[in-house]
Write an enzyme that holds these catalytic residues in place. Structure first.
Site, mmCIF file in Angstrom:
data_model
loop_
_atom_site.group_PDB
_atom_site.id
_atom_site.type_symbol
_atom_site.label_atom_id
_atom_site.label_comp_id
_atom_site.label_asym_id
_atom_site.label_seq_id
_atom_site.Cartn_x
_atom_site.Cartn_y
_atom_site.Cartn_z
ATOM 1 N NE ARG A 88 -3.580 -2.408 2.580
ATOM 2 C CZ ARG A 88 -3.238 -3.645 2.962
ATOM 3 N NH1 ARG A 88 -1.982 -3.895 3.295
ATOM 4 N NH2 ARG A 88 -4.128 -4.614 2.995
ATOM 5 C CG ASN A 120 -4.712 1.683 1.844
ATOM 6 O OD1 ASN A 120 -4.662 1.709 3.059
ATOM 7 N ND2 ASN A 120 -5.416 0.794 1.173
ATOM 8 N NE ARG A 151 -8.688 -8.801 4.278
ATOM 9 C CZ ARG A 151 -8.237 -7.687 3.705
ATOM 10 N NH1 ARG A 151 -7.168 -7.086 4.212
ATOM 11 N NH2 ARG A 151 -8.832 -7.178 2.659
ATOM 12 C CG HIS A 175 -4.462 -1.075 6.472
ATOM 13 N ND1 HIS A 175 -4.995 -2.335 6.614
ATOM 14 C CD2 HIS A 175 -4.935 -0.597 5.286
ATOM 15 C CE1 HIS A 175 -5.766 -2.605 5.575
ATOM 16 N NE2 HIS A 175 -5.743 -1.565 4.752
#
Length: 303
Positions: A88, A120, A151, A175
């Protein structure tokens, strides 16, 4: 009081956030904005087409920044033109230019609510938004590891054949590639996941990789991810609008490390009420600090 939410970015993610808010009846008004005004207008029109089919009535407005003046929450969901990027951080040059163009328009509208960032690289862009806007750190946060945590619950739930809603715990850090499952926080029915595993042969590293790589797997198959992050964002928006004081793993300001980073935080009507740093193992503490350095390095490189 009218619950009003602005969404900047009417692509897959922004549109699915709007869809989640409408179908769940979480707000009264949505303001949908995009540089492609035709796209935003079309998304708004389709959402209005659902009006007779949903449980509650939500007004949807397109392409009017002035409508943000009295909005409670603003979701930033601007995406890059090229979607298939495994890391990202590769999106930074494009997305930081976009938010630096957007934020002055937001401030000019008179908006003074809470900003929730999805764009992102989430942690880096969240910090850029806060710095550009001049808002309080508590007033700006990112979705961070909320999707990664979901997740993790799916991966753990599937392995142990348990409903993912019965799995608790957090993914922390960036992230992105340096995130990690804080296994010491993960429990099933109140019992540490390591105890539930017992003598079972569990490849914890493989499970960690399955969590980290879940987004990339989806991207390779359909070209984008949106359902999970949209649902996670809707939960955060609801926590703000209802002053819920709910705990979610988000990209929040870490004053000691001077970065926005994924960690559990209490969410209320003014944004971050407080962060709740769990007691990590020595290994997890090292991973958390290493992830913070990745974020800090990206911030330094973008200047």
């Amino acid at each position: 009081m009218t619950r009003k939410v602005g969404i900047i970015g009417a692509g897959h993610v922004g549109a699915d956030v709007a869809f989640s808010l409408v179908t769940q009846g979480l707000c009264d008004v949505i303001v949908l904005l995009d540089e492609d005004e035709r796209k935003a207008a079309s998304q708004a029109l389709e959402l209005r087409d659902m009006a007779s089919l949903t449980a509650s009535r939500v007004k949807v407005i397109a392409n009017d920044y002035s409508e943000l003046q009295d909005a409670n929450v603003l979701v930033i969901a601007v995406g890059p033109k090229t979607l298939l990027r495994e890391d990202r951080l590769e999106e930074l040059a494009e997305t930081r230019a976009a938010v630096r163009d957007i934020i002055p328009r937001v401030i000019g509208s008179g908006f003074g609510g809470v900003i929730v960032n999805i764009t992102n690289p989430c942690d880096v862009i969240t910090q850029i938004i806060q710095q550009t806007s001049g808002f309080l750190h508590s007033q700006v946060f990112g979705t961070g590891t909320s999707l990664d945590t979901a997740r993790m619950k799916r991966v753990v739930g599937e392995f142990f054949d348990i409903d993912p809603k019965s799995v608790t715990g957090y993914v922390m850090g960036e992230h992105g590639e340096s995130q990690f499952v804080a296994w010491s926080t993960v429990t099933l029915g109140g019992r540490p996941v390591s105890e539930v595993a017992g003598n079972r042969d569990v490849d914890w590293a493989k499970m960690n990789d399955a969590v980290r790589g879940g987004g990339w797997e989806i991207l390779q198959g359909k070209g984008w991810t949106s359902f999970g992050i949209a649902t996670a964002t809707a939960r955060l928006v609801d926590a703000i609008l209802s002053d819920a004081h709910s705990v979610y793993p988000v990209s929040a300001w870490d004053e000691a490390l001077n970065v926005y980073i994924g960690q559990p935080a209490v969410i209320g009507k003014h944004g971050i009420v407080q962060t709740l740093q769990p007691e990590l193992t020595a290994y997890e503490g090292v991973a958390y600090h290493a992830s913070a350095r990745v974020i800090a390095a990206a911030l330094k490189s973008e200047k």
